[in-house]
Enzyme design. Structure first.
Site, PDB file in Angstrom:
ATOM      1  N   TYR A  17       5.461   9.102   9.164  1.00 14.61           N
ATOM      2  CA  TYR A  17       5.808   8.910   7.750  1.00 14.61           C
ATOM      3  C   TYR A  17       6.675   7.652   7.582  1.00 14.61           C
ATOM      4  O   TYR A  17       6.415   6.819   6.704  1.00 14.61           O
ATOM      5  CB  TYR A  17       6.526  10.166   7.239  1.00 14.61           C
ATOM      6  CG  TYR A  17       7.316   9.968   5.969  1.00 14.61           C
ATOM      7  CD1 TYR A  17       6.693   9.944   4.726  1.00 14.61           C
ATOM      8  CD2 TYR A  17       8.707   9.786   6.012  1.00 14.61           C
ATOM      9  CE1 TYR A  17       7.429   9.750   3.560  1.00 14.61           C
ATOM     10  CE2 TYR A  17       9.442   9.600   4.860  1.00 14.61           C
ATOM     11  CZ  TYR A  17       8.802   9.571   3.637  1.00 14.61           C
ATOM     12  OH  TYR A  17       9.525   9.363   2.491  1.00 14.61           O
ATOM     13  N   TYR A  65       9.957   9.844  -9.606  1.00 19.62           N
ATOM     14  CA  TYR A  65      10.882  10.949  -9.301  1.00 19.62           C
ATOM     15  C   TYR A  65      11.484  11.531 -10.586  1.00 19.62           C
ATOM     16  O   TYR A  65      10.772  11.767 -11.552  1.00 19.62           O
ATOM     17  CB  TYR A  65      11.973  10.489  -8.313  1.00 19.62           C
ATOM     18  CG  TYR A  65      11.429   9.607  -7.238  1.00 19.62           C
ATOM     19  CD1 TYR A  65      10.532  10.119  -6.316  1.00 19.62           C
ATOM     20  CD2 TYR A  65      11.734   8.248  -7.174  1.00 19.62           C
ATOM     21  CE1 TYR A  65       9.983   9.312  -5.335  1.00 19.62           C
ATOM     22  CE2 TYR A  65      11.188   7.431  -6.198  1.00 19.62           C
ATOM     23  CZ  TYR A  65      10.315   7.974  -5.290  1.00 19.62           C
ATOM     24  OH  TYR A  65       9.775   7.172  -4.349  1.00 19.62           O
ATOM     25  N   SER A  76       7.892   4.004  -0.695  1.00 25.22           N
ATOM     26  CA  SER A  76       7.150   5.145  -1.261  1.00 25.22           C
ATOM     27  C   SER A  76       5.847   4.770  -1.960  1.00 25.22           C
ATOM     28  O   SER A  76       5.085   5.670  -2.331  1.00 25.22           O
ATOM     29  CB  SER A  76       8.036   5.920  -2.231  1.00 25.22           C
ATOM     30  OG  SER A  76       8.991   6.645  -1.500  1.00 25.22           O
ATOM     31  N   VAL A 103      11.630   2.376  -2.673  1.00 24.96           N
ATOM     32  CA  VAL A 103      13.015   1.900  -2.600  1.00 24.96           C
ATOM     33  C   VAL A 103      13.140   0.479  -2.030  1.00 24.96           C
ATOM     34  O   VAL A 103      14.237  -0.068  -1.982  1.00 24.96           O
ATOM     35  CB  VAL A 103      13.961   2.851  -1.813  1.00 24.96           C
ATOM     36  CG1 VAL A 103      14.180   4.149  -2.570  1.00 24.96           C
ATOM     37  CG2 VAL A 103      13.472   3.097  -0.410  1.00 24.96           C
ATOM     38  N   LYS A 132       2.847   6.237  -0.450  1.00 25.83           N
ATOM     39  CA  LYS A 132       2.476   7.632  -0.723  1.00 25.83           C
ATOM     40  C   LYS A 132       1.226   7.739  -1.599  1.00 25.83           C
ATOM     41  O   LYS A 132       0.524   8.747  -1.582  1.00 25.83           O
ATOM     42  CB  LYS A 132       3.664   8.366  -1.363  1.00 25.83           C
ATOM     43  CG  LYS A 132       4.864   8.436  -0.416  1.00 25.83           C
ATOM     44  CD  LYS A 132       6.134   8.938  -1.088  1.00 25.83           C
ATOM     45  CE  LYS A 132       7.295   8.928  -0.081  1.00 25.83           C
ATOM     46  NZ  LYS A 132       8.583   9.302  -0.683  1.00 25.83           N
TER      47      LYS A 132
HETATM   48  N1  GLN Z   1      11.126   5.926   3.326  1.00 27.64           N
HETATM   49  C1  GLN Z   1      11.954   6.295   2.211  1.00 27.64           C
HETATM   50  C2  GLN Z   1      12.621   7.614   2.468  1.00 27.64           C
HETATM   51  O1  GLN Z   1      12.026   8.440   3.085  1.00 27.64           O
HETATM   52  C3  GLN Z   1      11.095   6.330   0.987  1.00 27.64           C
HETATM   53  C4  GLN Z   1      11.874   6.649  -0.256  1.00 27.64           C
HETATM   54  C5  GLN Z   1      11.395   5.918  -1.485  1.00 27.64           C
HETATM   55  O2  GLN Z   1      10.812   4.837  -1.450  1.00 27.64           O
HETATM   56  N2  GLN Z   1      11.747   6.481  -2.608  1.00 27.64           N
HETATM   57  O3  GLN Z   1      13.738   7.869   2.104  1.00 27.64           O
END
Ligand code: GLN
Length: 307
Positions: A191, A243, A63, A261, A66
């Site tokens: 994505y 989050y 993430s 993650v 992003k």
């Molecule tokens: N690619 C992961 C997902 O879509 C990204 C989630 C994350 O890093 N929090 O679940």
């Protein structure tokens, strides 16, 4: 300030905590990353770096990507982007479906999965197809990091696709509300591919320097965002970058930051430096357990928080 000594002290203090938490296993290709890994890098305005641990080893940025797609899309769409995605903390897990339903398909912010998928969809529209969009995202990451060799891990991207039902559901739900322009499957694949980009803490820390300096990379002098956009991206990182643990992170660390993650976290001290840390075991919110602790120790030891 003796940044190298500070990093070494942090490494020694967090070593006993590296086994705490759990490596992400809902993406099977990530489950095999050993828990004991740790790396941390600081990059100064001049580009000078200080690092500890496995700082040259690439890992899945997940993430953290992003931040880069949000920057790129803001550059192309400006405020029009906010018709499709908000800037409020979600207070919900990163892959939650319920909020998206009762808020009519408009994701709370660009850092939860739904918001990032909407941003990817906007980029696919802008670049006309998913391949060009992915190339543009990779190219942007290569430019901000100064590393031409950065790419994504196919195995991780495929592994996400095989277990991607929840993300596909988020995209379909947005489509049902009219907040999705392109084909769901190929857009969500795009994505997953940008989430599967691999970078080291040296590369990530370097890549974040533009956000510490008002959108301009102080080393190359290149402009990647306007000062106003940089300010807003940092604000969204502070309020939404972790989050449903964003408040806790702001409370303990006090810096704009974004987690993934894969166990990475990037952070900026505006006007001063950028940072990246990596430790794969995660807390229950999906943020690096020891990485968060390391950043908390950094701001405590240096006094370099925004508060
Ligand atoms: N690619 C992961 C997902 O879509 C990204 C989630 C994350 O890093 N929090 O679940």
């Amino acid at each position: 300030m003796d940044y190298q000594a500070i990093l070494e002290a942090i490494r020694d203090e967090i070593t006993p905590h590296l086994h705490k938490g759990k490596v992400a296993d809902y993406i099977p290709a990530l489950a095999s990353v050993p828990k004991g890994k740790f790396a941390m890098t600081i990059t100064l305005e001049s580009g000078e770096q200080f690092s500890v641990g496995e700082h040259a080893e690439r890992f899945s940025i997940q993430s953290i990507s992003k931040v880069f797609t949000f920057t790129l899309a803001l550059g192309h769409y400006g405020r029009r982007l906010y018709k499709r995605v908000g800037v409020e903390p979600s207070g919900n897990p990163f892959n939650s479906l319920v909020q998206l339903e009762y808020e009519h398909g408009i994701p709370r912010n660009p850092f939860i999965n739904a918001g990032a998928i909407a941003v990817t969809d906007a980029l696919v529209s802008y670049y006309k197809d998913e391949y060009r969009a992915l190339e543009a995202i990779l190219d942007f990451i290569r430019q901000i990091s100064g590393e031409a060799g950065i790419t994504f891990d196919h195995e991780v991207a495929n592994s996400e696709m095989e277990h991607g039902d929840r993300n596909l559901a988020l995209a379909r739900l947005m489509k049902s509300f009219g907040n999705f322009d392109n084909e769901v499957l190929s857009t969500v694949k795009t994505y997953f591919k940008h989430c599967a980009v691999t970078m080291s803490t040296d590369e990530l820390s370097r890549a974040m320097l533009y956000l510490a300096f008002g959108g301009i990379d102080p080393v190359s002098g290149r402009k990647f965002a306007t000062p106003s956009q940089a300010k807003r991206i940092n604000a969204v990182m502070l309020t939404c970058g972790h989050y449903d643990a964003s408040g806790e992170f702001a409370y303990h660390v006090g810096l704009p930051a974004k987690s993934g993650v894969g166990g990475g976290i990037v952070a900026v001290v505006p006007g001063r430096l950028s940072l990246a840390v990596w430790s794969p075991a995660l807390n229950k919110h999906g943020n690096s357990y020891a990485g968060t602790l390391a950043l908390e120790k950094f701001t405590t030891k240096t006094g370099l928080s925004i508060f």
